[in-house]
Design a protein around this motif. Sequence first.
Motif, PDB file in Angstrom:
ATOM      1  N   ASP A   7      32.827  -3.869  27.473  1.00 43.79           N
ATOM      2  CA  ASP A   7      32.087  -2.695  27.012  1.00 43.79           C
ATOM      3  C   ASP A   7      32.617  -2.234  25.657  1.00 43.79           C
ATOM      4  O   ASP A   7      33.653  -1.573  25.577  1.00 43.79           O
ATOM      5  N   ALA A   8      31.912  -2.585  24.593  1.00 46.48           N
ATOM      6  CA  ALA A   8      32.292  -2.159  23.241  1.00 46.48           C
ATOM      7  C   ALA A   8      31.663  -0.828  22.878  1.00 46.48           C
ATOM      8  O   ALA A   8      31.723  -0.412  21.721  1.00 46.48           O
ATOM      9  N   VAL A   9      31.061  -0.156  23.857  1.00 46.45           N
ATOM     10  CA  VAL A   9      30.423   1.141  23.639  1.00 46.45           C
ATOM     11  C   VAL A   9      31.263   2.268  24.243  1.00 46.45           C
ATOM     12  O   VAL A   9      31.135   3.428  23.852  1.00 46.45           O
ATOM     13  N   GLY A  10      32.121   1.925  25.182  1.00 41.44           N
ATOM     14  CA  GLY A  10      32.948   2.944  25.827  1.00 41.44           C
ATOM     15  C   GLY A  10      32.108   3.939  26.605  1.00 41.44           C
ATOM     16  O   GLY A  10      32.354   5.146  26.568  1.00 41.44           O
ATOM     17  N   LEU A  48      29.602   6.021  26.515  1.00 36.21           N
ATOM     18  CA  LEU A  48      28.900   6.638  25.390  1.00 36.21           C
ATOM     19  C   LEU A  48      29.944   7.466  24.638  1.00 36.21           C
ATOM     20  O   LEU A  48      29.927   8.691  24.673  1.00 36.21           O
ATOM     21  N   TRP A  49      30.898   6.757  24.031  1.00 34.75           N
ATOM     22  CA  TRP A  49      32.030   7.356  23.329  1.00 34.75           C
ATOM     23  C   TRP A  49      33.016   8.044  24.281  1.00 34.75           C
ATOM     24  O   TRP A  49      33.944   8.701  23.805  1.00 34.75           O
ATOM     25  N   ASN A  50      32.857   7.937  25.582  1.00 31.22           N
ATOM     26  CA  ASN A  50      33.584   8.857  26.458  1.00 31.22           C
ATOM     27  C   ASN A  50      34.540   8.211  27.456  1.00 31.22           C
ATOM     28  O   ASN A  50      35.452   8.886  27.945  1.00 31.22           O
ATOM     29  N   VAL A  51      34.381   6.947  27.793  1.00 28.29           N
ATOM     30  CA  VAL A  51      35.236   6.333  28.812  1.00 28.29           C
ATOM     31  C   VAL A  51      36.494   5.805  28.116  1.00 28.29           C
ATOM     32  O   VAL A  51      36.736   4.604  28.028  1.00 28.29           O
ATOM     33  N   ASN A  52      37.295   6.726  27.609  1.00 23.82           N
ATOM     34  CA  ASN A  52      38.438   6.353  26.778  1.00 23.82           C
ATOM     35  C   ASN A  52      39.517   5.608  27.546  1.00 23.82           C
ATOM     36  O   ASN A  52      40.263   4.815  26.973  1.00 23.82           O
ATOM     37  N   LEU A  53      39.610   5.849  28.847  1.00 27.12           N
ATOM     38  CA  LEU A  53      40.644   5.222  29.665  1.00 27.12           C
ATOM     39  C   LEU A  53      40.106   4.050  30.486  1.00 27.12           C
ATOM     40  O   LEU A  53      40.798   3.538  31.366  1.00 27.12           O
ATOM     41  N   GLY A  54      38.889   3.631  30.209  1.00 28.93           N
ATOM     42  CA  GLY A  54      38.288   2.555  30.979  1.00 28.93           C
ATOM     43  C   GLY A  54      37.743   3.053  32.312  1.00 28.93           C
ATOM     44  O   GLY A  54      37.790   4.238  32.630  1.00 28.93           O
ATOM     45  N   PHE A  55      37.254   2.113  33.099  1.00 29.49           N
ATOM     46  CA  PHE A  55      36.527   2.459  34.317  1.00 29.49           C
ATOM     47  C   PHE A  55      37.391   2.457  35.579  1.00 29.49           C
ATOM     48  O   PHE A  55      36.879   2.669  36.669  1.00 29.49           O
ATOM     49  N   SER A  56      38.682   2.228  35.433  1.00 27.29           N
ATOM     50  CA  SER A  56      39.525   2.089  36.628  1.00 27.29           C
ATOM     51  C   SER A  56      40.680   3.078  36.639  1.00 27.29           C
ATOM     52  O   SER A  56      41.772   2.756  37.117  1.00 27.29           O
ATOM     53  N   CYS A  57      40.435   4.280  36.141  1.00 20.29           N
ATOM     54  CA  CYS A  57      41.508   5.281  36.117  1.00 20.29           C
ATOM     55  C   CYS A  57      41.538   6.012  37.464  1.00 20.29           C
ATOM     56  O   CYS A  57      40.865   7.024  37.677  1.00 20.29           O
ATOM     57  N   ASP A  58      42.323   5.481  38.379  1.00 19.33           N
ATOM     58  CA  ASP A  58      42.350   5.988  39.752  1.00 19.33           C
ATOM     59  C   ASP A  58      42.816   7.444  39.883  1.00 19.33           C
ATOM     60  O   ASP A  58      42.316   8.166  40.748  1.00 19.33           O
ATOM     61  N   PRO A  59      43.782   7.928  39.078  1.00 21.50           N
ATOM     62  CA  PRO A  59      44.179   9.332  39.225  1.00 21.50           C
ATOM     63  C   PRO A  59      43.028  10.317  39.014  1.00 21.50           C
ATOM     64  O   PRO A  59      42.965  11.345  39.692  1.00 21.50           O
ATOM     65  N   ILE A  60      42.121   9.995  38.104  1.00 18.74           N
ATOM     66  CA  ILE A  60      40.975  10.885  37.890  1.00 18.74           C
ATOM     67  C   ILE A  60      40.025  10.818  39.085  1.00 18.74           C
ATOM     68  O   ILE A  60      39.541  11.842  39.574  1.00 18.74           O
ATOM     69  N   LYS A  61      39.778   9.620  39.578  1.00 23.51           N
ATOM     70  CA  LYS A  61      38.897   9.470  40.743  1.00 23.51           C
ATOM     71  C   LYS A  61      39.477  10.200  41.956  1.00 23.51           C
ATOM     72  O   LYS A  61      38.742  10.860  42.704  1.00 23.51           O
ATOM     73  N   LYS A  62      40.779  10.095  42.123  1.00 23.39           N
ATOM     74  CA  LYS A  62      41.424  10.768  43.259  1.00 23.39           C
ATOM     75  C   LYS A  62      41.330  12.286  43.105  1.00 23.39           C
ATOM     76  O   LYS A  62      41.062  13.007  44.080  1.00 23.39           O
ATOM     77  N   ALA A  63      41.532  12.780  41.891  1.00 22.15           N
ATOM     78  CA  ALA A  63      41.443  14.222  41.661  1.00 22.15           C
ATOM     79  C   ALA A  63      40.052  14.743  41.983  1.00 22.15           C
ATOM     80  O   ALA A  63      39.903  15.828  42.565  1.00 22.15           O
ATOM     81  N   ILE A  64      39.030  13.979  41.638  1.00 18.04           N
ATOM     82  CA  ILE A  64      37.647  14.364  41.946  1.00 18.04           C
ATOM     83  C   ILE A  64      37.443  14.410  43.458  1.00 18.04           C
ATOM     84  O   ILE A  64      36.908  15.387  44.004  1.00 18.04           O
ATOM     85  N   ALA A  65      37.874  13.354  44.139  1.00 17.27           N
ATOM     86  CA  ALA A  65      37.702  13.298  45.601  1.00 17.27           C
ATOM     87  C   ALA A  65      38.466  14.419  46.295  1.00 17.27           C
ATOM     88  O   ALA A  65      37.939  15.081  47.205  1.00 17.27           O
ATOM     89  N   ASP A  66      39.695  14.670  45.857  1.00 17.74           N
ATOM     90  CA  ASP A  66      40.507  15.715  46.477  1.00 17.74           C
ATOM     91  C   ASP A  66      39.876  17.094  46.274  1.00 17.74           C
ATOM     92  O   ASP A  66      39.854  17.920  47.197  1.00 17.74           O
ATOM     93  N   GLN A  67      39.366  17.330  45.067  1.00 17.99           N
ATOM     94  CA  GLN A  67      38.764  18.638  44.792  1.00 17.99           C
ATOM     95  C   GLN A  67      37.464  18.822  45.575  1.00 17.99           C
ATOM     96  O   GLN A  67      37.161  19.927  46.038  1.00 17.99           O
ATOM     97  N   LEU A  68      36.705  17.747  45.752  1.00 18.53           N
ATOM     98  CA  LEU A  68      35.484  17.826  46.562  1.00 18.53           C
ATOM     99  C   LEU A  68      35.826  18.235  47.993  1.00 18.53           C
ATOM    100  O   LEU A  68      35.067  18.979  48.634  1.00 18.53           O
ATOM    101  N   ASN A  69      36.952  17.780  48.485  1.00 21.11           N
ATOM    102  CA  ASN A  69      37.363  18.140  49.840  1.00 21.11           C
ATOM    103  C   ASN A  69      37.910  19.561  49.923  1.00 21.11           C
ATOM    104  O   ASN A  69      37.764  20.223  50.945  1.00 21.11           O
TER     105      ASN A  69
END
Length: 452
Positions: A52-55, A57-78
């Motif tokens: 992905d040379a587009v990132g 849309l300028w926004n996925v600066n850490l790539g698609f596999s940043c697990d700490p962010i995904k975990k924070a989202i899941a934890d906050q949803l709970n």
Amino acid sequence: MLHDSNFLKENNARHMWHPMAHPAEMQAHPPKLLVAAEGVTLTDVDGHKTLDAVGGLWNVNLGFSCDPIKKAIADQLNELPYYSAFRGTATSPAVELSYQLAEWFKPDGLVRSFFTSGGSDSVETALRLARQYHKIRGERDRTKFISLKKGYHGTHFGGASVNGNANFRRNYEPLLPGCYQIAAPYTYRNPFDESDPETLAKICAQLLEDEILFQGPDTVAAFIMEPVLGAGGVIPPHESFMPMVRDICDRHGVLLIADEVITAFGRTGAWTGSRLWGVKPDLMTIAKAITNGYFPFGGVMIGDKVADVFENSTDSFGAIGHGYTYSAHPVGAAAALACLPEMKKANVAANAAARGDELLAGCEALKEKHEIVGDVRGKGLMVAVELVADRGTKTPIDKATIGAVFETAYAEGVMLRVSGNTIILSPSLVITADDVQRIVAALDAGLAAQSA
């Protein structure tokens, strides 16, 4: 998640209109249909993988596999999936994020946050706050905005009104009155036939002052600019431009809004575009990379000069009659709180600077090799390759040709972004030197196929 590929292909672009696209064209030529991503690699419905040379849309600066962010989202949803930030209630992630951002943006002189759902919301908010600032101070004729041609500031009516590209404006006019554009410091194409970036910066800065004086300084609320113009074709100004703008705005009591929806959080090789040029804006719009694109979230960072006026107001003009249902969304705030330390840990600003130099050099080598490359420019991991049919006249390449470059590069394993006659490269800020070479090689193949 299981994907019925036949169902997806049959319904691709049939029931959904796509942003920034003609519905009929999308139906005739359905877009790439993505089903998975890992690291900086995308997988489409047919199993084809691309870097992905587009990132995003300028926004996925850490790539698609940043697990700490995904975990924070899941934890906050709970824990607390949503609550309003309107008067009377707050949530713990939003309070903590406001503190962290005040620390993060302290070098930029920004001390307060107003949270939004994304970049266009943030621009709309900044424009409103700029007008309100002057009203609180008793300068109620200061309602006008000045911006740069080629600048991009989102799609709300306010943002569209200060946009500097006709294709984001014409179909929706009439827009907000009192918005004026001046020429951008675009060295490759400008009405002055000026090829020296420093001289051009002086010319454009003088245009700003002339426009303020023509309109009447007491009628101008703010000047808004991207530190590096993004969607307008990746146009980095000379390093002297934004400091000159800051000085002009100060002399005439005009607020400076830095639209950093793209450039904040490391993309230019500095943590903010304003910091790159050594400037402290009065207001700064942020979004995109603040959650790595994993959750819609944005904000406006507010300088102490503006904050003091609001917070010391004693009448109704100081009350903020503006906000969004999802302002300070707790899930978005949690995502941002997880994202900030990950960006620091990876030192994405430094990597963007190093990889950006490599990418720019690689694309400049392609210019020497392929006649259809008219210009290469960039800063950090914001790089543009502008294609022309004729270098002498700078006639833009036709749509079919640049589309074919895109398709060849995609087949070679790299996702590009096409904007007009320009290829925009904005990969994740965690890419490696090898990734850079893959991008350059795929682009080379696409250009070679059209040059043959």
